[in-house]
Design a protein around this motif. Sequence first.
Motif, mmCIF file in Angstrom:
data_model
loop_
_atom_site.group_PDB
_atom_site.id
_atom_site.type_symbol
_atom_site.label_atom_id
_atom_site.label_comp_id
_atom_site.label_asym_id
_atom_site.label_seq_id
_atom_site.Cartn_x
_atom_site.Cartn_y
_atom_site.Cartn_z
ATOM 1 N N ARG A 177 0.844 -1.198 0.000
ATOM 2 C CA ARG A 177 0.000 0.000 0.000
ATOM 3 C C ARG A 177 0.879 1.247 0.000
ATOM 4 N N VAL A 178 0.276 2.339 -0.306
ATOM 5 C CA VAL A 178 0.996 3.602 -0.401
ATOM 6 C C VAL A 178 1.648 3.894 0.951
ATOM 7 N N PRO A 179 2.926 4.320 0.939
ATOM 8 C CA PRO A 179 3.605 4.580 2.222
ATOM 9 C C PRO A 179 2.865 5.614 3.061
ATOM 10 N N THR A 180 2.687 5.263 4.318
ATOM 11 C CA THR A 180 2.029 6.183 5.237
ATOM 12 C C THR A 180 2.895 6.316 6.485
ATOM 13 N N PRO A 181 2.769 7.417 7.190
ATOM 14 C CA PRO A 181 3.558 7.598 8.408
ATOM 15 C C PRO A 181 3.310 6.506 9.449
ATOM 16 N N LYS A 182 2.113 5.890 9.451
ATOM 17 C CA LYS A 182 1.830 4.837 10.433
ATOM 18 C C LYS A 182 2.791 3.673 10.265
ATOM 19 N N ASP A 183 3.053 3.275 9.021
ATOM 20 C CA ASP A 183 3.941 2.144 8.761
ATOM 21 C C ASP A 183 5.393 2.490 9.070
ATOM 22 N N GLY A 232 6.771 4.374 11.343
ATOM 23 C CA GLY A 232 7.124 4.316 12.753
ATOM 24 C C GLY A 232 7.359 2.899 13.242
ATOM 25 N N LEU A 233 6.547 1.956 12.792
ATOM 26 C CA LEU A 233 6.706 0.565 13.208
ATOM 27 C C LEU A 233 8.035 -0.005 12.720
ATOM 28 N N VAL A 234 8.356 0.264 11.467
ATOM 29 C CA VAL A 234 9.593 -0.253 10.897
ATOM 30 C C VAL A 234 10.799 0.412 11.538
ATOM 31 N N ALA A 235 10.738 1.715 11.719
ATOM 32 C CA ALA A 235 11.866 2.443 12.310
ATOM 33 C C ALA A 235 12.147 1.953 13.725
ATOM 34 N N ASN A 236 11.112 1.639 14.490
ATOM 35 C CA ASN A 236 11.313 1.142 15.846
ATOM 36 C C ASN A 236 11.983 -0.231 15.838
ATOM 37 N N GLN A 237 11.606 -1.105 14.912
ATOM 38 C CA GLN A 237 12.223 -2.427 14.833
ATOM 39 C C GLN A 237 13.688 -2.322 14.411
ATOM 40 N N VAL A 238 13.987 -1.422 13.505
ATOM 41 C CA VAL A 238 15.380 -1.204 13.094
ATOM 42 C C VAL A 238 16.193 -0.720 14.287
ATOM 43 N N LYS A 239 15.619 0.198 15.078
ATOM 44 C CA LYS A 239 16.305 0.711 16.262
ATOM 45 C C LYS A 239 16.575 -0.413 17.271
ATOM 46 N N LEU A 240 15.595 -1.283 17.492
ATOM 47 C CA LEU A 240 15.774 -2.396 18.429
ATOM 48 C C LEU A 240 16.882 -3.338 17.987
ATOM 49 N N VAL A 241 16.879 -3.714 16.718
ATOM 50 C CA VAL A 241 17.917 -4.624 16.220
ATOM 51 C C VAL A 241 19.276 -3.946 16.278
ATOM 52 N N TYR A 242 19.320 -2.670 15.987
ATOM 53 C CA TYR A 242 20.583 -1.930 16.086
ATOM 54 C C TYR A 242 21.119 -1.978 17.516
#
Length: 109
Positions: A16-22, A24-34
């Motif tokens: 689906r078209v990129p939305t700010p809701k998506d 935030g979820l991805v950015a948080n998971q990247v931060k956790l793995v980092y």
Amino acid sequence: MIDFANHHGFAGLAARVPTPKDKGLVANQVKLVYQRVHARLCNHVFFPEADLNRAIGKKIVPHNQTRMQQRGNSREEHFLTDEKGLLKALPLTGFGILYYANLRVQQNS
């Protein structure tokens, strides 16, 4: 993409078209793995690549077994109870990469 999806027996649906809701979820998971993997390995040197992969594997196991606050279970438990049973076996034959070309026939045939 369509050939790969057909080979493995799944439907490739457009995202689906990129939305700010998506985001935030991805950015948080990247931060956790980092924080849990990369930051703990950044001062080490690994040769060959297999050593790096083993070290990442050792750090990712506790990450996957950590309980998530809002869900009450870990990523590993979620995978084992909800997703693993839905997986299919991989095809016996490997996927061969296909190359397509758009060709034109000249007016003089």
